[in-house]
Write a protein that holds these residues in place. Structure first.
Motif, PDB file in Angstrom:
ATOM      1  N   GLY A 261      -6.264  10.424  -3.447  1.00  0.00           N
ATOM      2  CA  GLY A 261      -4.911  10.790  -3.060  1.00  0.00           C
ATOM      3  C   GLY A 261      -4.542  10.220  -1.701  1.00  0.00           C
ATOM      4  N   ILE A 262      -5.510  10.209  -0.793  1.00  0.00           N
ATOM      5  CA  ILE A 262      -5.256   9.665   0.543  1.00  0.00           C
ATOM      6  C   ILE A 262      -5.037   8.157   0.481  1.00  0.00           C
ATOM      7  N   THR A 263      -5.852   7.428  -0.287  1.00  0.00           N
ATOM      8  CA  THR A 263      -5.658   5.972  -0.369  1.00  0.00           C
ATOM      9  C   THR A 263      -4.304   5.639  -1.002  1.00  0.00           C
ATOM     10  N   ASP A 264      -3.873   6.447  -1.960  1.00  0.00           N
ATOM     11  CA  ASP A 264      -2.547   6.232  -2.563  1.00  0.00           C
ATOM     12  C   ASP A 264      -1.448   6.341  -1.497  1.00  0.00           C
ATOM     13  N   THR A 265      -1.529   7.385  -0.685  1.00  0.00           N
ATOM     14  CA  THR A 265      -0.512   7.594   0.348  1.00  0.00           C
ATOM     15  C   THR A 265      -0.537   6.474   1.383  1.00  0.00           C
ATOM     16  N   LEU A 266      -1.723   6.078   1.793  1.00  0.00           N
ATOM     17  CA  LEU A 266      -1.825   5.005   2.794  1.00  0.00           C
ATOM     18  C   LEU A 266      -1.251   3.709   2.240  1.00  0.00           C
ATOM     19  N   ARG A 267      -1.540   3.435   0.968  1.00  0.00           N
ATOM     20  CA  ARG A 267      -1.005   2.207   0.355  1.00  0.00           C
ATOM     21  C   ARG A 267       0.527   2.245   0.315  1.00  0.00           C
ATOM     22  N   GLU A 268       1.072   3.399  -0.050  1.00  0.00           N
ATOM     23  CA  GLU A 268       2.532   3.542  -0.115  1.00  0.00           C
ATOM     24  C   GLU A 268       3.180   3.399   1.264  1.00  0.00           C
ATOM     25  N   ARG A 269       2.442   3.753   2.306  1.00  0.00           N
ATOM     26  CA  ARG A 269       2.949   3.626   3.671  1.00  0.00           C
ATOM     27  C   ARG A 269       2.767   2.201   4.215  1.00  0.00           C
ATOM     28  N   GLY A 270       2.113   1.344   3.448  1.00  0.00           N
ATOM     29  CA  GLY A 270       1.849  -0.007   3.923  1.00  0.00           C
ATOM     30  C   GLY A 270       0.676  -0.103   4.883  1.00  0.00           C
ATOM     31  N   VAL A 271      -0.178   0.931   4.874  1.00  0.00           N
ATOM     32  CA  VAL A 271      -1.357   0.954   5.740  1.00  0.00           C
ATOM     33  C   VAL A 271      -2.509   0.256   5.025  1.00  0.00           C
ATOM     34  N   SER A 272      -3.157  -0.672   5.695  1.00  0.00           N
ATOM     35  CA  SER A 272      -4.267  -1.415   5.104  1.00  0.00           C
ATOM     36  C   SER A 272      -5.534  -0.562   5.078  1.00  0.00           C
ATOM     37  N   VAL A 273      -6.159  -0.491   3.890  1.00  0.00           N
ATOM     38  CA  VAL A 273      -7.448   0.182   3.721  1.00  0.00           C
ATOM     39  C   VAL A 273      -8.461  -0.864   3.247  1.00  0.00           C
ATOM     40  N   PRO A 274      -9.477  -1.160   4.049  1.00  0.00           N
ATOM     41  CA  PRO A 274      -9.910  -0.451   5.252  1.00  0.00           C
ATOM     42  C   PRO A 274      -9.464  -1.101   6.571  1.00  0.00           C
ATOM     43  N   GLY A 275      -8.598  -2.119   6.517  1.00  0.00           N
ATOM     44  CA  GLY A 275      -8.232  -2.826   7.737  1.00  0.00           C
ATOM     45  C   GLY A 275      -7.757  -1.913   8.846  1.00  0.00           C
ATOM     46  N   ASP A 276      -6.799  -1.018   8.529  1.00  0.00           N
ATOM     47  CA  ASP A 276      -6.284  -0.087   9.535  1.00  0.00           C
ATOM     48  C   ASP A 276      -7.018   1.251   9.512  1.00  0.00           C
ATOM     49  N   ILE A 277      -7.243   1.761   8.331  1.00  0.00           N
ATOM     50  CA  ILE A 277      -7.897   3.068   8.186  1.00  0.00           C
ATOM     51  C   ILE A 277      -8.935   2.979   7.068  1.00  0.00           C
ATOM     52  N   ALA A 278     -10.151   3.406   7.366  1.00  0.00           N
ATOM     53  CA  ALA A 278     -11.208   3.458   6.359  1.00  0.00           C
ATOM     54  C   ALA A 278     -11.194   4.821   5.672  1.00  0.00           C
ATOM     55  N   VAL A 279     -11.635   4.849   4.410  1.00  0.00           N
ATOM     56  CA  VAL A 279     -11.681   6.104   3.651  1.00  0.00           C
ATOM     57  C   VAL A 279     -13.035   6.226   2.964  1.00  0.00           C
ATOM     58  N   VAL A 280     -13.666   7.388   3.126  1.00  0.00           N
ATOM     59  CA  VAL A 280     -14.944   7.684   2.462  1.00  0.00           C
ATOM     60  C   VAL A 280     -14.789   8.978   1.678  1.00  0.00           C
ATOM     61  N   GLY A 281     -15.204   8.961   0.415  1.00  0.00           N
ATOM     62  CA  GLY A 281     -15.151  10.149  -0.433  1.00  0.00           C
ATOM     63  C   GLY A 281     -16.501  10.815  -0.556  1.00  0.00           C
ATOM     64  N   TYR A 282     -16.617  11.699  -1.561  1.00  0.00           N
ATOM     65  CA  TYR A 282     -17.860  12.439  -1.798  1.00  0.00           C
ATOM     66  C   TYR A 282     -17.957  12.744  -3.290  1.00  0.00           C
TER      67      TYR A 282
END
Length: 339
Positions: A261-282
């Motif tokens: 859900g977080i990666t979806d929101t970041l993508r919609e905001r135009g935020v690069s993952v992982p360039g701008d923000i990295a995301v780790v799940g569990y």
């Protein structure tokens, strides 16, 4: 059977046939098959090779009368067979199957009356032992009224420290996630997780905070974001975190659904993952982790290994060599494109 071995080529093989082909006495062949007796490994292997060559199938009823064992084990899931309990049960079944032990699977669906019903059936069938698991890591009360049969708790530990419980190492899992993010240069890490009343959410959050403090760091927003185990919560939490701490450079999430859900929101905001923000799940739930865009770096709880170790602990207890206490199984980091 080979006529050259002097054994008839028709009819079902007998233990005497196995002994003759292996070049041992019938008593030695019996001990080799039952796992008893002291003998050289090569002798035991000759018996096993003869069993394979002859297609020998031992008389389970006779074995039960001789050993006092039923060669069956109960696998009980208390919270429905789902995402977490299924891999645990499969791992246990693999380990038990290697020992030619039959498995009786019981699903209590979280119902105490149904649990007692299954317990009575398992005891009536004279099972040699029981493995109990669930879909959460919260401790559970031990099974009531069962003293004569060994029990091992998997994933969901018993509240009695004298019981044998096999669990995932949530502390190690949180450390793996934080260390990975720190190694990639992230220092403004937000933690978004599930309901605070769930042990998994509380424990992972606590270990995350403590591990960051050892590096003189704190959470990006100054607090843990408890919520739901859902993508919808991940999307809402991403917005809340970025409003509070726009310089956040990483999210460590309590499960893969939140992370997706977080990666979806970041993508919609135009935020690069992982360039701008990295995301780790569990959890390393393939359905979520691989379908995420980008695919998720995540922590694998080694659920099948938890089941396998639980089965081995149960077999030891059946052989009067119990190992009481809490046994932890290490997690592993699975690195993908999100970090």
């Amino acid at each position: 059977m080979s006529p050259a071995a002097g054994i008839p080529s028709t009819g079902r093989a007998k233990l005497a046939d196995v002994a003759a082909l292996a070049g041992v006495s019938v008593g030695t062949a019996s001990k080799a098959l039952n796992g008893g007796g002291r003998m050289r490994p090569e002798t035991r292997q000759r018996v096993l090779d003869a069993v394979e060559a002859l297609g020998f199938r031992p008389n389970q009823h006779a074995q039960s009368l001789h050993t006092g064992r039923s060669w069956t084990v109960g696998l009980m899931t208390t919270d429905g067979i789902g995402r977490f309990s299924t891999p645990v049960l499969l791992g246990a079944e693999d380990a038990l199957g290697a020992g030619k032990i039959s498995v009786l699977l019981c699903d209590t669906r979280g119902d105490a009356i149904r649990e007692q019903h299954h317990l009575r059936n398992l005891m009536d069938r004279r099972v040699d032992g029981i493995i109990v698991t669930g879909r959460r890591t919260d401790p559970r009360p031990p099974l009531a009224g069962i003293e004569s049969v060994p029990i091992v708790y998997a994933l969901s530990p018993s509240t009695d420290p004298a019981d044998t419980s096999v669990v995932s190492d949530d502390q190690g899992g949180a450390h793996l996630a934080v260390d990975h993010l720190l190694a990639t240069g992230r220092t403004r890490i937000a933690h978004v997780t599930g309901p605070e009343h769930h042990a998994a959410a509380r424990d992972r959050a606590r270990h995350t905070i403590e591990h960051l403090e050892r590096s003189s760091l704190r959470l990006a927003t100054g607090r843990v974001h408890f919520g739901e185990w859902s993508e919808a919560w991940g999307r809402r939490a991403a917005d809340a975190v970025l409003r509070t701490a726009p310089d956040t450079d990483a999210f460590f999430c309590g499960n893969d659904q939140i992370a997706r859900g977080i990666t979806d929101t970041l993508r919609e905001r135009g935020v690069s993952v992982p360039g701008d923000i990295a995301v780790v799940g569990y959890d390393n739930w393939d359905t979520m982790a691989l379908a995420s865009r980008p695919p998720l770096t995540t922590i694998d709880m080694n659920l099948a290994e938890i089941g396998r170790i639980a089965a081995l602990r149960l077999l030891e207890a059946i052989d009067a060599q119990p190992a009481p206490g809490l046994h932890t199984v290490p997690c592993r980091l699975v690195v993908r494109e999100s970090s």
